[in-house]
Design an enzyme around this catalytic site. Structure first.
Site, mmCIF file in Angstrom:
data_model
loop_
_atom_site.group_PDB
_atom_site.id
_atom_site.type_symbol
_atom_site.label_atom_id
_atom_site.label_comp_id
_atom_site.label_asym_id
_atom_site.label_seq_id
_atom_site.Cartn_x
_atom_site.Cartn_y
_atom_site.Cartn_z
ATOM 1 N N HIS A 252 0.850 -1.196 0.000
ATOM 2 C CA HIS A 252 0.000 0.000 0.000
ATOM 3 C C HIS A 252 0.879 1.238 0.000
ATOM 4 C CE1 HIS A 252 -3.727 -2.245 0.878
ATOM 5 N NE2 HIS A 252 -2.818 -3.137 1.229
ATOM 6 N N ASP B 145 9.427 -7.568 0.865
ATOM 7 C CA ASP B 145 9.554 -7.253 2.277
ATOM 8 C C ASP B 145 10.935 -6.646 2.422
ATOM 9 O OD1 ASP B 145 8.180 -7.196 4.771
ATOM 10 O OD2 ASP B 145 9.689 -8.562 5.534
ATOM 11 N N PHE C 46 11.118 8.098 1.164
ATOM 12 C CA PHE C 46 10.189 7.755 2.242
ATOM 13 C C PHE C 46 10.971 6.985 3.315
ATOM 14 C CE2 PHE C 46 9.702 3.154 1.671
ATOM 15 C CZ PHE C 46 10.220 2.982 0.404
ATOM 16 N N GLY C 47 10.281 6.619 4.375
ATOM 17 C CA GLY C 47 10.884 5.771 5.408
ATOM 18 C C GLY C 47 12.184 6.350 5.944
ATOM 19 N N HIS D 231 18.273 -1.361 -2.901
ATOM 20 C CA HIS D 231 17.993 -2.766 -2.606
ATOM 21 C C HIS D 231 16.847 -3.280 -3.473
ATOM 22 C CE1 HIS D 231 15.751 0.074 -0.286
ATOM 23 N NE2 HIS D 231 15.033 -0.798 0.377
HETATM 24 P P1 IMP Z 1 7.555 -3.438 4.617
HETATM 25 O O1 IMP Z 1 8.493 -4.013 3.589
HETATM 26 O O2 IMP Z 1 6.304 -2.926 4.003
HETATM 27 O O3 IMP Z 1 7.375 -4.346 5.766
HETATM 28 O O4 IMP Z 1 8.204 -2.112 5.215
HETATM 29 C C1 IMP Z 1 9.559 -1.959 5.320
HETATM 30 C C2 IMP Z 1 9.913 -0.663 6.032
HETATM 31 O O5 IMP Z 1 11.324 -0.526 5.835
HETATM 32 C C3 IMP Z 1 9.285 0.594 5.443
HETATM 33 O O6 IMP Z 1 8.122 0.960 6.111
HETATM 34 C C4 IMP Z 1 10.390 1.618 5.643
HETATM 35 O O7 IMP Z 1 10.323 2.130 6.935
HETATM 36 C C5 IMP Z 1 11.645 0.790 5.526
HETATM 37 N N1 IMP Z 1 12.146 0.832 4.147
HETATM 38 C C6 IMP Z 1 12.141 -0.159 3.221
HETATM 39 N N2 IMP Z 1 12.664 0.266 2.050
HETATM 40 C C7 IMP Z 1 13.007 1.548 2.242
HETATM 41 C C8 IMP Z 1 13.575 2.540 1.390
HETATM 42 O O8 IMP Z 1 13.858 2.344 0.203
HETATM 43 N N3 IMP Z 1 13.777 3.742 1.955
HETATM 44 C C9 IMP Z 1 13.476 4.008 3.252
HETATM 45 N N4 IMP Z 1 12.926 3.148 4.072
HETATM 46 C C10 IMP Z 1 12.690 1.910 3.577
#
Ligand code: IMP
Length: 203
Positions: A20, A78, A163-164, A191
């Site tokens: 999402h 993930d 983001f993140g 990645h």
């Molecule tokens: P999920 O893969 O949806 O469980 O979430 C992985 C979490 O890792 C995200 O909500 C971010 O906080 C962090 N994350 C994953 N990839 C990135 C990226 O490319 N930039 C910044 N944060 C990331």
């Protein structure tokens, strides 16, 4: 379904991205220009729980869930940030590090506090992404790829994009923080970009 059909590899879309996160969608779209990609939320799906302690298990759960609900091939990732000095934390818990439904700024603040005493030279970290593509929810042969992006943890935020954890992830090769990069630049280095390139060679 005939056995030959079951083992056919995926066609170029539509695939449903089991996410999402619009930031991820933008990155995947810039890397998968020739594949039609839809978001799981376009089908009214809520994200499933991510109960496991490995990236690959969680990605598989997400991909199977979305393929079952939509009847379409599903691509799930993930991902997370692993900090060397914290033994790989926050890792699979990156999205909920400071608690569920917290803004990115809260996760960043917690991480900066946890690493305030980590010296220069010991601030290595890596973004990790595992990608799973399933043709159908019961695909017996999911395509699985991983990508790793090494960098250094900054002490304060830089840049306005991404983001993140992007504002605190420094890429020594370009001399830029991930939040200072254009979508296309980040998508190629990241990645996710690396995992996707590996996945594409399998298809
Ligand atoms: P999920 O893969 O949806 O469980 O979430 C992985 C979490 O890792 C995200 O909500 C971010 O906080 C962090 N994350 C994953 N990839 C990135 C990226 O490319 N930039 C910044 N944060 C990331």
């Amino acid at each position: 379904m005939a056995k030959a059909e079951l083992h056919e590899r995926p066609t170029p879309g539509p695939w449903v991205l089991a996410s999402h996160n619009r930031g991820k969608l933008a990155e995947f779209r810039s890397l998968l220009g020739d594949v039609e990609l839809k978001l799981a939320s376009e089908f009214g799906l809520s994200p499933p729980a991510e109960p496991e302690n490995t990236f690959v298990e969680n990605a598989l759960i997400k991909a199977r869930f979305v393929a079952r609900a939509t009847g379409l091939p599903a691509l799930a990732d993930d991902s997370g940030l692993m900090v060397d000095a914290l033994g790989g934390a926050p890792g699979v818990h990156s999205a909920v590090y400071a608690g569920e439904h917290q803004p990115d700024a809260a996760h960043i603040e917690k991480l900066l506090r946890a690493t305030v005493h980590v010296a220069e030279g010991a601030r290595g970290c890596q973004f990790v992404c595992v990608l799973v593509l399933v043709q159908r929810h019961d695909d017996p042969l999911p395509s699985i790829a991983q990508g790793i992006w090494r960098g250094e943890l900054l002490r304060e935020c830089r840049g306005t994009g991404g983001f993140g954890y992007d504002p605190i992830f420094f890429d020594p090769q370009t001399g830029m923080c991930a939040a200072e990069m254009d979508h296309d630049v980040k998508a190629r280095l990241s990645h996710r970009g690396r995992a996707l390139a590996a996945l594409r060679t399998m298809l």
